[in-house]
Write an enzyme that holds these catalytic residues in place. Structure first.
Site, short mmCIF file in Angstrom:
data_model
loop_
_atom_site.label_atom_id
_atom_site.label_comp_id
_atom_site.label_asym_id
_atom_site.label_seq_id
_atom_site.Cartn_x
_atom_site.Cartn_y
_atom_site.Cartn_z
N GLY A 54 0.80 -1.22 0.00
CA GLY A 54 0.00 0.00 0.00
C GLY A 54 0.84 1.27 0.00
O GLY A 54 0.32 2.36 -0.21
N ARG A 55 2.11 1.08 0.28
CA ARG A 55 2.97 2.28 0.26
C ARG A 55 4.38 1.91 -0.19
O ARG A 55 5.36 2.50 0.24
CB ARG A 55 3.01 2.92 1.63
CG ARG A 55 3.44 1.97 2.72
CD ARG A 55 3.88 2.78 3.88
NE ARG A 55 4.08 1.96 5.05
CZ ARG A 55 4.63 2.42 6.14
NH1 ARG A 55 5.02 3.67 6.20
NH2 ARG A 55 4.79 1.64 7.18
N LYS B 159 9.98 2.23 -0.29
CA LYS B 159 8.93 2.16 0.71
C LYS B 159 8.58 3.58 1.14
O LYS B 159 9.47 4.33 1.56
CB LYS B 159 9.43 1.35 1.92
CG LYS B 159 8.40 1.10 2.99
CD LYS B 159 8.94 0.12 4.04
CE LYS B 159 7.98 0.00 5.21
NZ LYS B 159 8.53 -0.90 6.25
N ASP C 280 -2.09 6.85 2.97
CA ASP C 280 -1.59 7.86 2.04
C ASP C 280 -0.42 7.37 1.20
O ASP C 280 0.10 8.10 0.37
CB ASP C 280 -1.19 9.14 2.81
CG ASP C 280 -0.09 8.87 3.82
OD1 ASP C 280 0.39 7.72 3.91
OD2 ASP C 280 0.31 9.83 4.51
N ARG D 207 14.46 -0.36 0.18
CA ARG D 207 14.62 -1.64 0.87
C ARG D 207 15.09 -2.70 -0.12
O ARG D 207 14.60 -2.76 -1.24
CB ARG D 207 13.29 -2.04 1.51
CG ARG D 207 13.32 -3.37 2.23
CD ARG D 207 12.19 -3.50 3.21
NE ARG D 207 10.90 -3.68 2.57
CZ ARG D 207 9.76 -3.83 3.24
NH1 ARG D 207 9.74 -3.80 4.56
NH2 ARG D 207 8.62 -3.98 2.61
N ARG E 171 5.79 -13.21 0.88
CA ARG E 171 5.44 -13.45 2.29
C ARG E 171 4.51 -14.65 2.41
O ARG E 171 3.94 -15.09 1.40
CB ARG E 171 4.70 -12.21 2.83
CG ARG E 171 5.42 -10.91 2.57
CD ARG E 171 4.45 -9.81 2.10
NE ARG E 171 5.22 -8.65 1.60
CZ ARG E 171 5.61 -7.63 2.34
NH1 ARG E 171 5.27 -7.59 3.61
NH2 ARG E 171 6.32 -6.66 1.83
N ASP F 139 1.65 -11.39 6.91
CA ASP F 139 2.12 -10.56 5.80
C ASP F 139 3.51 -9.98 6.10
O ASP F 139 4.13 -9.40 5.22
CB ASP F 139 1.13 -9.43 5.50
CG ASP F 139 0.77 -8.62 6.73
OD1 ASP F 139 0.28 -9.23 7.71
OD2 ASP F 139 0.99 -7.41 6.74
N ASN F 140 3.98 -10.14 7.32
CA ASN F 140 5.32 -9.68 7.67
C ASN F 140 6.24 -10.87 7.92
O ASN F 140 7.23 -10.75 8.64
CB ASN F 140 5.28 -8.79 8.91
CG ASN F 140 4.52 -7.50 8.66
OD1 ASN F 140 4.42 -7.06 7.51
ND2 ASN F 140 3.97 -6.91 9.69
N ASP G 10 10.07 -6.09 7.69
CA ASP G 10 9.10 -5.14 8.21
C ASP G 10 9.43 -4.70 9.64
O ASP G 10 8.92 -5.23 10.62
CB ASP G 10 7.67 -5.69 8.14
CG ASP G 10 6.72 -4.60 7.72
OD1 ASP G 10 6.86 -3.50 8.25
OD2 ASP G 10 5.86 -4.84 6.86
P1 AMP Z 1 2.56 -2.92 7.98
O1 AMP Z 1 1.89 -2.66 9.29
O2 AMP Z 1 3.63 -1.94 7.64
O3 AMP Z 1 3.02 -4.33 7.85
O4 AMP Z 1 1.46 -2.69 6.88
C1 AMP Z 1 0.28 -3.44 6.80
C2 AMP Z 1 -0.47 -3.07 5.55
O5 AMP Z 1 -0.86 -1.69 5.60
C3 AMP Z 1 0.30 -3.24 4.27
O6 AMP Z 1 -0.61 -3.62 3.27
C4 AMP Z 1 0.82 -1.85 4.01
O7 AMP Z 1 1.12 -1.63 2.66
C5 AMP Z 1 -0.35 -1.01 4.47
N1 AMP Z 1 0.07 0.34 4.87
C6 AMP Z 1 0.77 0.70 5.96
N2 AMP Z 1 0.97 2.02 6.01
C7 AMP Z 1 0.38 2.55 4.92
C8 AMP Z 1 0.23 3.87 4.40
N3 AMP Z 1 0.74 4.94 5.02
N4 AMP Z 1 -0.44 4.01 3.24
C9 AMP Z 1 -0.95 2.95 2.60
N5 AMP Z 1 -0.86 1.68 3.04
C10 AMP Z 1 -0.20 1.48 4.19
MG MG Z 2 4.09 -5.22 6.44
#
Ligand code: AMP
Ligand code: MG
Length: 491
Positions: free
Chosen positions: A90-91, A111, A123, A174, A181, A250-251, A260
């Site tokens: 998502g980012r 990232k 965002d 990264r 995953r 997912d991590n 992550d």
């Molecule tokens: P994470 O907690 O970093 O492992 O992220 C979990 C999910 O949330 C993943 O699909 C990320 O891509 C998404 N995500 C985390 N932060 C953001 C952000 N600021 N904008 C869009 N997607 C996000």
């Molecule tokens: Mg993640």
């Protein structure tokens, strides 16, 4: 001079359902904060060129380099036990893959590079603090010899991201042997897309488990390989006091790398139930729970692979259980062997596990610093008069009683004191990215635009096993008022 990335992309050649093609979103005013020059060289990239303004634009996602095929990868995942059928990058955007100097294929991913079709309500951006945190901790893990994603660069974007307050935005480059995953398999399993699961498994085998190619049952062997690597990885985490903090599926990397770095942290005082992450209210991802959670995640992976095992569901399940059954011994063997090394044993005896457990129990009871106890135990191995290990215990007498047994045990081995000390210092780090230091470095960067503490910290952490004159204070645990009690995801 133009930046040349020798891309050889394989993931973006997989079927369209595996990803969304999306370019990074350009940012206002990229400025390079840090380039990991040795890593750039390892990847076959020219660090001098990456340090030019053109390099910074690429590392910020403002320009897409030739040969890149930017994609956001699709994945699902269990977050704190709850299944989410669609997460995805998502980012982050995978620019492409390069083959490094050792012949290993490496993903280069930005990232914080802007929204993607997987952003949901986010965002697509990252704040500077979490980017620096990931840079520091991932590179420290690498220096500690623990499989991990790496950090090639950090840039600030010249834009703000809105969290609780407005914060400077940043992008981390990264590097991973892949970003596949457990959740990537889950994405297809929940859609009952067995062809895609097979395609993904074949890709993973070719890329990460080539030794499995000739196996009679390659998909079974693949699961066995991931189980072995994850068991070994979690043992290594425990042996340095690392708490991942958000071990969602997912991590959880298929290649067996730590991935992550969100609310992760190293513990100071030894406490098996230690949790730092503000969102881990139930302690699901507490220090000592990590092996159990890794096995839980691997069980989710096994479920995805069942259709590749056999058409007979019952048979497939029995086979998967058999393979998962190896986790416990693989983990314990790696963990106990690591602990024996940490206390300077060269051989293995029946009573060793009890000796080690008694030390750990005394450390927990006496709030002994995890890192310093083992490091200073190495000093004591070299010089029995060295009493800094003892000083880690609230009640030093608890250490004395244990140390007497330890000296008796080590006396059964022929190695000299100097040999034992050297062996212990090679596995017990002096320097870890202590939370309070990480926080201080981030504050200086975010509040004062001062990156000197960051640079110095990264330099010290690159040689965690060497005493570094002039930098001894980096080994110190926090004073009571410096203690960091909570860490945050930073999303
Ligand atoms: P994470 O907690 O970093 O492992 O992220 C979990 C999910 O949330 C993943 O699909 C990320 O891509 C998404 N995500 C985390 N932060 C953001 C952000 N600021 N904008 C869009 N997607 C996000
Ligand atoms: Mg993640």
């Amino acid at each position: 001079m133009t930046v040349h990335f020798p891309f050889q992309n394989s993931y973006s050649a997989l079927p369209d359902s595996f990803f969304a093609r999306v370019a990074p979103t350009p940012v206002a005013a990229p400025r390079l904060i840090k380039l990991n020059r040795p890593l750039a060289v390892q990847l076959g990239l020219d660090p001098d060129v990456l340090e030019t303004p053109e390099g910074a634009e690429i590392l910020a996602g403002k320009t897409v380099p030739a040969g890149a095929d930017p994609i956001a990868m699709a994945y699902a995942g269990h977050q704190f036990g709850q299944f989410v059928p669609q997460l995805g990058d998502g980012r982050a955007v995978l620019l492409g893959e390069v083959i490094d100097k050792d012949g290993i294929r490496r993903d280069i991913q930005l990232k914080g590079s802007g929204p993607t079709p997987f952003s949901r309500r986010g965002d697509g951006r990252a704040a500077l603090g979490p980017v620096l945190r990931e840079y520091i901790v991932s590179e420290a893990m690498f220096a500690l010899g623990i499989p991990t994603t790496r950090s090639l660069a950090a840039v600030v974007t010249g834009e703000h991201v809105i969290r609780e307050t407005a914060l400077p935005g940043a992008v981390l480059t990264r590097v991973a042997s892949s970003h596949i995953r457990v959740g990537t398999f889950q994405f297809f399993a929940v859609r009952r897309d067995t062809d895609a699961i097979r395609r993904l498994a074949d890709h993973v085998i070719a890329r990460h488990y080539p030794e499995v190619l000739g196996a009679e049952r390659p998909y079974h062997a693949l699961l066995g390989g991931v189980v072995a690597r994850q068991a070994d990885l979690v043992a290594r985490w425990l042996l340095v006091g690392f708490i991942h903090g958000v071990m969602n599926t997912d991590n959880s990397s298929i290649s067996g790398e730590t991935i992550d770095y969100g609310p992760c942290a190293f513990m100071d005082a030894y406490n098996p139930s230690q949790v730092f992450s503000s969102i881990d209210e139930m302690g699901r991802y507490a220090y000592a729970n990590q092996p159990r959670i890794a096995l839980w995640n691997l069980t989710r992976l096994a479920e995805c692979l069942l259709p590749l095992f056999s058409d007979d569901q019952e048979k497939a399940v029995a086979e998967a259980q058999d393979i998962l059954g190896a986790f416990s011994d693989t983990f314990s063997d790696a963990y106990q062997a690591g602990l024996r090394k940490k206390i300077g044993l060269f051989t293995e005896r029946d009573a060793d596990d009890a000796l080690i457990q008694d030390l750990l129990d005394a450390m927990a009871k006496n709030q002994a610093d995890f890192t310093l106890t083992f490091r200073k135990l190495g000093d004591a191995a070299g010089d029995p008069a060295a009493d800094d290990a003892r000083a880690q215990f609230m009640d030093p007498a608890a250490f004395d009683e244990w140390a007497r047994r330890w000296h008796e045990r080590t006396a059964l081995e022929p190695q000299t004191a100097a040999e034992r000390q050297a062996a212990m210092h090679a596995v017990n780090p002096m320097f870890i990215p202590r939370n309070h230091r990480v926080e201080a470095v981030i504050q200086a960067a975010v509040n004062d635009d001062d990156y000197t503490p960051f640079e110095e910290f990264v330099k010290v952490l690159a040689k965690p096993f060497e005493g570094q004159p002039g930098y001894a204070a980096y080994a110190d645990p926090p004073l009571p008022e410096q203690r960091v009690l909570q860490t945050f995801c930073g999303t």
